[in-house]
Scaffold this motif. Structure first.
Motif, PDB file in Angstrom:
ATOM      1  N   TRP A  42      21.972  49.755  59.331  1.00  0.00           N
ATOM      2  CA  TRP A  42      22.671  49.170  58.183  1.00  0.00           C
ATOM      3  C   TRP A  42      23.780  48.241  58.671  1.00  0.00           C
ATOM      4  O   TRP A  42      24.438  48.513  59.679  1.00  0.00           O
ATOM      5  N   ARG A  43      23.997  47.176  57.930  1.00  0.00           N
ATOM      6  CA  ARG A  43      25.144  46.292  58.191  1.00  0.00           C
ATOM      7  C   ARG A  43      26.280  46.761  57.297  1.00  0.00           C
ATOM      8  O   ARG A  43      26.248  46.614  56.072  1.00  0.00           O
ATOM      9  N   VAL A  44      27.297  47.354  57.924  1.00  0.00           N
ATOM     10  CA  VAL A  44      28.369  48.015  57.193  1.00  0.00           C
ATOM     11  C   VAL A  44      29.696  47.313  57.451  1.00  0.00           C
ATOM     12  O   VAL A  44      30.050  47.024  58.597  1.00  0.00           O
ATOM     13  N   CYS A  45      30.421  47.058  56.363  1.00  0.00           N
ATOM     14  CA  CYS A  45      31.779  46.503  56.451  1.00  0.00           C
ATOM     15  C   CYS A  45      32.733  47.468  55.772  1.00  0.00           C
ATOM     16  O   CYS A  45      32.449  47.968  54.675  1.00  0.00           O
ATOM     17  N   VAL A  46      33.853  47.747  56.407  1.00  0.00           N
ATOM     18  CA  VAL A  46      34.907  48.587  55.830  1.00  0.00           C
ATOM     19  C   VAL A  46      36.109  47.714  55.519  1.00  0.00           C
ATOM     20  O   VAL A  46      36.563  46.940  56.368  1.00  0.00           O
ATOM     21  N   VAL A  47      36.616  47.821  54.291  1.00  0.00           N
ATOM     22  CA  VAL A  47      37.853  47.148  53.902  1.00  0.00           C
ATOM     23  C   VAL A  47      38.897  48.225  53.664  1.00  0.00           C
ATOM     24  O   VAL A  47      38.684  49.157  52.880  1.00  0.00           O
ATOM     25  N   VAL A  67      37.781  45.173  58.098  1.00  0.00           N
ATOM     26  CA  VAL A  67      38.733  44.184  57.608  1.00  0.00           C
ATOM     27  C   VAL A  67      39.946  44.952  57.089  1.00  0.00           C
ATOM     28  O   VAL A  67      39.810  45.805  56.198  1.00  0.00           O
ATOM     29  N   ARG A  68      41.125  44.661  57.629  1.00  0.00           N
ATOM     30  CA  ARG A  68      42.335  45.384  57.247  1.00  0.00           C
ATOM     31  C   ARG A  68      43.277  44.464  56.479  1.00  0.00           C
ATOM     32  O   ARG A  68      43.612  43.362  56.937  1.00  0.00           O
ATOM     33  N   ALA A  69      43.734  44.951  55.331  1.00  0.00           N
ATOM     34  CA  ALA A  69      44.619  44.168  54.464  1.00  0.00           C
ATOM     35  C   ALA A  69      46.071  44.538  54.731  1.00  0.00           C
ATOM     36  O   ALA A  69      46.423  45.726  54.759  1.00  0.00           O
ATOM     37  N   PRO A  70      46.946  43.540  54.929  1.00  0.00           N
ATOM     38  CA  PRO A  70      48.365  43.827  55.125  1.00  0.00           C
ATOM     39  C   PRO A  70      48.948  44.610  53.949  1.00  0.00           C
ATOM     40  O   PRO A  70      48.551  44.422  52.801  1.00  0.00           O
ATOM     41  N   VAL A  71      49.877  45.494  54.257  1.00  0.00           N
ATOM     42  CA  VAL A  71      50.507  46.356  53.254  1.00  0.00           C
ATOM     43  C   VAL A  71      51.833  45.747  52.818  1.00  0.00           C
ATOM     44  O   VAL A  71      52.666  45.385  53.653  1.00  0.00           O
ATOM     45  N   LEU A  72      52.023  45.639  51.496  1.00  0.00           N
ATOM     46  CA  LEU A  72      53.285  45.127  50.970  1.00  0.00           C
ATOM     47  C   LEU A  72      54.332  46.217  50.834  1.00  0.00           C
ATOM     48  O   LEU A  72      55.518  45.998  51.054  1.00  0.00           O
ATOM     49  N   ALA A  73      53.892  47.419  50.427  1.00  0.00           N
ATOM     50  CA  ALA A  73      54.829  48.523  50.219  1.00  0.00           C
ATOM     51  C   ALA A  73      54.066  49.837  50.272  1.00  0.00           C
ATOM     52  O   ALA A  73      52.838  49.864  50.173  1.00  0.00           O
ATOM     53  N   ARG A  74      54.811  50.925  50.428  1.00  0.00           N
ATOM     54  CA  ARG A  74      54.225  52.257  50.437  1.00  0.00           C
ATOM     55  C   ARG A  74      54.902  53.113  49.382  1.00  0.00           C
ATOM     56  O   ARG A  74      56.124  53.048  49.209  1.00  0.00           O
ATOM     57  N   VAL A  75      54.098  53.906  48.673  1.00  0.00           N
ATOM     58  CA  VAL A  75      54.621  54.862  47.708  1.00  0.00           C
ATOM     59  C   VAL A  75      53.984  56.203  48.034  1.00  0.00           C
ATOM     60  O   VAL A  75      52.783  56.402  47.833  1.00  0.00           O
ATOM     61  N   ILE A  82      48.150  43.490  46.956  1.00  0.00           N
ATOM     62  CA  ILE A  82      47.025  42.817  46.303  1.00  0.00           C
ATOM     63  C   ILE A  82      46.009  42.339  47.335  1.00  0.00           C
ATOM     64  O   ILE A  82      44.878  41.995  46.997  1.00  0.00           O
ATOM     65  N   ASN A  83      46.412  42.328  48.610  1.00  0.00           N
ATOM     66  CA  ASN A  83      45.511  41.847  49.656  1.00  0.00           C
ATOM     67  C   ASN A  83      44.239  42.676  49.731  1.00  0.00           C
ATOM     68  O   ASN A  83      43.143  42.135  49.899  1.00  0.00           O
ATOM     69  N   LEU A  84      44.356  43.992  49.590  1.00  0.00           N
ATOM     70  CA  LEU A  84      43.180  44.838  49.712  1.00  0.00           C
ATOM     71  C   LEU A  84      42.187  44.538  48.596  1.00  0.00           C
ATOM     72  O   LEU A  84      40.984  44.431  48.838  1.00  0.00           O
TER      73      LEU A  84
END
Length: 377
Positions: A42-47, A67-75, A82-84
């Motif tokens: 399988w061709r698998v991508c993780v975001v 693919v990793r999305a930058p984090v704006l804040a943590r709660v 919104i990047n993710l």
């Protein structure tokens, strides 16, 4: 998988908040399914989120593109950004089927905007300490999960026992498929963590509130056995939401029989399990839904001592290889430890039962069938 149209570059896109090298039960399930299917072609991508800023945005690990999305804040334990959402939707447009691992705050929006069928893997209800902010966070995550589950072609849960006791059972039930996590067995290890010939109890997991490790410490200290040892392995530095290691240290006091090992790396896990007579999972709330370490230990011939919680109790209940104790019951844990020490169950029978019910290939076959059926819709 059937032939893909040329614009499609992923057979499967997996979306979740934390992914390897972060370590948790949820993360490990997503990783092992992704890597297991990649090994099958399988061709698998993780975001996922870039939980550590030092990690690369684009990566590949064991055949899985990440693919990793930058984090704006943590709660609390979650991340905001919104990047993710943006990056996940981009990969969804290039994929045949999506797998959302819940809880995931972005799940409601992603399932609504997804151009492809969605399969949701619902791991557990979010349980947070009392407080206004935590209550708002829990409600927001439940709303996101509810929306995603209603729009999912299938909902995968680790056990029907857990699902039936979930706050979201009414929206889980219509498309439910129960598939246990893929529990990768360890290899032959050396008992390198043993300290003498006595009874060795182990814990392995993040040192967080829901694990109830302090109750295990109290139970062990009440065990009148100078040769016994308690080995506590698990991360307490890079833990989302913070660890309770200071509380565990207070409960351990100056008992020389108790060792805090810290994070146990993958290349030493074989030795850790080979050093144990019992693995303990003394969880205290519903954020624990299965307990993969139980199966891994059983496949190494080690019985489990688990809390009587939905999902967590299913492994011992199915195999009969261990003991089940009410959550938070230190006296009950002490008594169960003594029984397992004085009258240990048959290791070969326990190992065989774990292989029969929780084999990795069976789990991957089931996930593969769910994804193919959803994609064909």
């Amino acid at each position: 998988m059937p032939e893909r149209p040329s614009p499609v570059e992923n057979d499967l896109v997996v979306v979740l908040t934390y992914y390897a090298p972060y370590v948790s039960g949820l993360t490990n399930v997503a990783r092992d399914v992704a890597e297991g299917l990649a090994a099958r072609g399988w061709r698998v991508c993780v975001v996922t989120s870039k939980h550590d800023p030092a990690l690369p945005t684009h990566d590949e690990l064991n055949g899985v593109r990440i693919v990793r999305a930058p984090v704006l804040a943590r709660v609390g334990k979650g991340t905001i950004g919104i990047n993710l959402t943006r990056m996940a939707l981009y990969e969804m447009r290039r994929s045949r089927v999506a797998n959302l691992h819940l809880p995931l705050i972005e799940a409601g929006v992603l399932s609504r905007l997804s151009p492809i069928p969605v399969v949701s893997t619902y791991h557990c209800d979010v349980t947070l300490p009392p407080g206004l902010i935590n209550d708002l966070q829990r409600r927001a995550i439940d709303r996101a999960s509810t929306g995603a589950l209603r729009r999912s072609a299938a909902t995968v849960v680790s056990s029907e026992d857990y699902a039936r006791n979930s706050r979201l059972w009414s929206v889980i039930r219509p498309a439910l498929t129960a598939i246990p996590p893929p529990c990768i067995p360890c290899g032959e290890g050396r008992p390198a963590f043993r300290d003498g010939p006595g009874f060795h109890v182990g814990f392995l997991g993040r040192l967080v509130e829901e694990k109830g490790v302090e109750h295990l410490v109290d139970a062990f200290r009440a065990l009148d056995d100078p040769d016994a040892r308690l080995l506590i392995g698990g991360d307490y530095l890079g833990v989302a939401g913070g660890s309770v290691v200071d509380r565990i240290r207070r409960h351990a006091g100056d008992d020389p029989r108790i060792s805090l090992l810290g994070f146990v790396p993958d290349d030493r896990l074989d030795d850790f399990y080979a050093s144990l007579d019992v693995i303990a999972l003394p969880s205290v709330n519903a954020f624990e839904a299965f307990g993969i370490v139980q199966v891994v230990a059983m496949r190494a011939g080690v019985p489990a001592l688990a809390s009587d919680l939905p999902g967590v109790r299913t492994v011992v209940g199915t195999t009969g290889f261990g003991e089940i104790v009410p959550p938070g019951d230190a006296a009950g844990l002490t008594a169960a430890l003594a029984r397992l020490r004085d009258d240990p169950p048959d290791a070969e029978a326990g190992r065989a039962a774990a292989v029969e019910h929780f084999g990795v290939d069976t789990v991957l076959d089931a996930y593969e069938a769910v994804f193919i059926k959803a994609a064909d819709r």
